[in-house]
Write a protein that holds these residues in place. Structure first.
Motif, short mmCIF file in Angstrom:
data_model
loop_
_atom_site.label_atom_id
_atom_site.label_comp_id
_atom_site.label_asym_id
_atom_site.label_seq_id
_atom_site.Cartn_x
_atom_site.Cartn_y
_atom_site.Cartn_z
N ASP A 122 9.40 83.44 17.26
CA ASP A 122 10.27 83.97 18.30
C ASP A 122 11.65 84.23 17.69
N TYR A 124 15.50 83.96 16.86
CA TYR A 124 16.39 82.80 16.94
C TYR A 124 17.86 83.17 16.79
N ASN A 238 7.37 77.96 16.82
CA ASN A 238 7.91 78.36 18.13
C ASN A 238 8.07 77.15 19.05
N GLU A 239 7.12 76.22 18.99
CA GLU A 239 7.21 75.00 19.79
C GLU A 239 8.46 74.20 19.41
N THR A 242 11.71 75.92 20.62
CA THR A 242 11.92 75.64 22.04
C THR A 242 12.48 74.24 22.24
N ARG A 245 16.14 74.04 21.18
CA ARG A 245 17.01 74.65 22.19
C ARG A 245 17.16 73.72 23.40
N ASP A 246 16.04 73.17 23.87
CA ASP A 246 16.05 72.33 25.06
C ASP A 246 16.86 71.05 24.85
N TYR A 250 20.02 73.12 18.89
CA TYR A 250 20.29 74.49 18.44
C TYR A 250 21.76 74.82 18.61
#
Length: 260
Positions: A122, A124, A238-239, A242, A245-246, A250
């Motif tokens: 994804d 970034y 990708n996992e 995520t 970010r969560d 990030y």
């Protein structure tokens, strides 16, 4: 956005430097169908230096891309190994196809041409292109490059944008990396540089150079993997993106190198 690192590094010795991801258990997690080139390691290829995304500092590889990859490796319970490679072979897919690394992390824009040979994570990072000129230059934009020369990094989207948009009589000079480009404009061998904005911003810190113009090109960076057989690795990366970010990690890494 403002590049917050200090003066850019000079041309650095190439080589391979292993970086051990902290945390995790003593035993690596089951690697399943990740098809890693080295058991227990996440081997990442990057064209270094290209600050603020990848560079060497105090004997270690670091930068926005490398810090993200370190977090991804940690989340996968793997050790991070970084190899310094040429960008042209990396963006073409040749380096990864040769089994030299699992992932390419080198400020690489996702393009249709590259997707023919590579699988991407994804996005970034969103990037702009920019034109760097000496502070006393009469070049105020790309149209002023008529009859002048501009440096680009070979194989990049910056090179593509330049060749498609400069006046017909502009000399476009391709270099292997930012280090050679910057040395050329410092020496007066080219009149300007056209490349990613954060990299050019780093060259403005001493006041000798300035950003003449910025270009919105809708470019998004992704981490590159093998076109075939990397489905589980892409999903795992990708996992982790995520999760990073969560968790706010990030943004923490982003703020280390940029502010908006």
């Amino acid at each position: 956005m403002i590049f917050k690192r200090n003066a850019l590094l000079a041309v650095l010795a190439t080589g391979t430097l292993a970086l051990t991801a902290c945390g995790g258990s003593d035993e690596p997690a089951a690697e399943g169908g990740l098809n890693l080139v080295s058991e227990g390691n996440l081997t990442v290829c990057s064209d270094i230096p290209f600050p603020p995304f990848e560079f060497e500092e105090n004997g270690e590889y670091t930068g926005f891309d490398i810090d993200l990859m370190r977090e991804i490796a940690t989340g996968m319970d793997l050790e991070l190994v970084v190899q310094d490679v040429g960008f042209d072979g990396l963006q073409s897919g040749a380096t990864i196809a040769a089994g030299q690394c699992d992932i390419g992390a080198s400020a690489m824009t996702i393009t249709e041409e590259r997707q023919a040979n590579l699988a991407f994570s994804d996005p970034y990072y969103d990037s702009l292109q920019s034109l760097l000129v000496p502070a006393d230059s009469d070049v105020t934009g790309i149209d002023d490059l008529a009859g002048k020369s501009v440096g680009v990094q070979q194989g990049t989207t910056g090179e593509t944008y330049t060749r498609e948009n400069v006046p017909a009589d502009t000399e476009v000079v391709a270099f292997p990396s930012d280090a050679e480009m910057y040395a050329a404009v410092q020496a007066g061998n080219v009149d300007a540089l056209l490349q990613d904005l954060p990299v050019n911003l780093g060259h403005t810190e001493d006041g000798a150079f300035t950003i003449a113009e910025k270009y919105e090109t809708d470019e998004k960076y992704g981490f590159a993997m093998a076109k075939e057989g990397s489905e589980e690795l892409v999903a795992a990366v990708n996992e982790q993106l995520t999760a990073i970010r969560d968790s706010g990690k990030y943004q923490e890494i982003y703020d280390t190198y940029f502010t908006e």
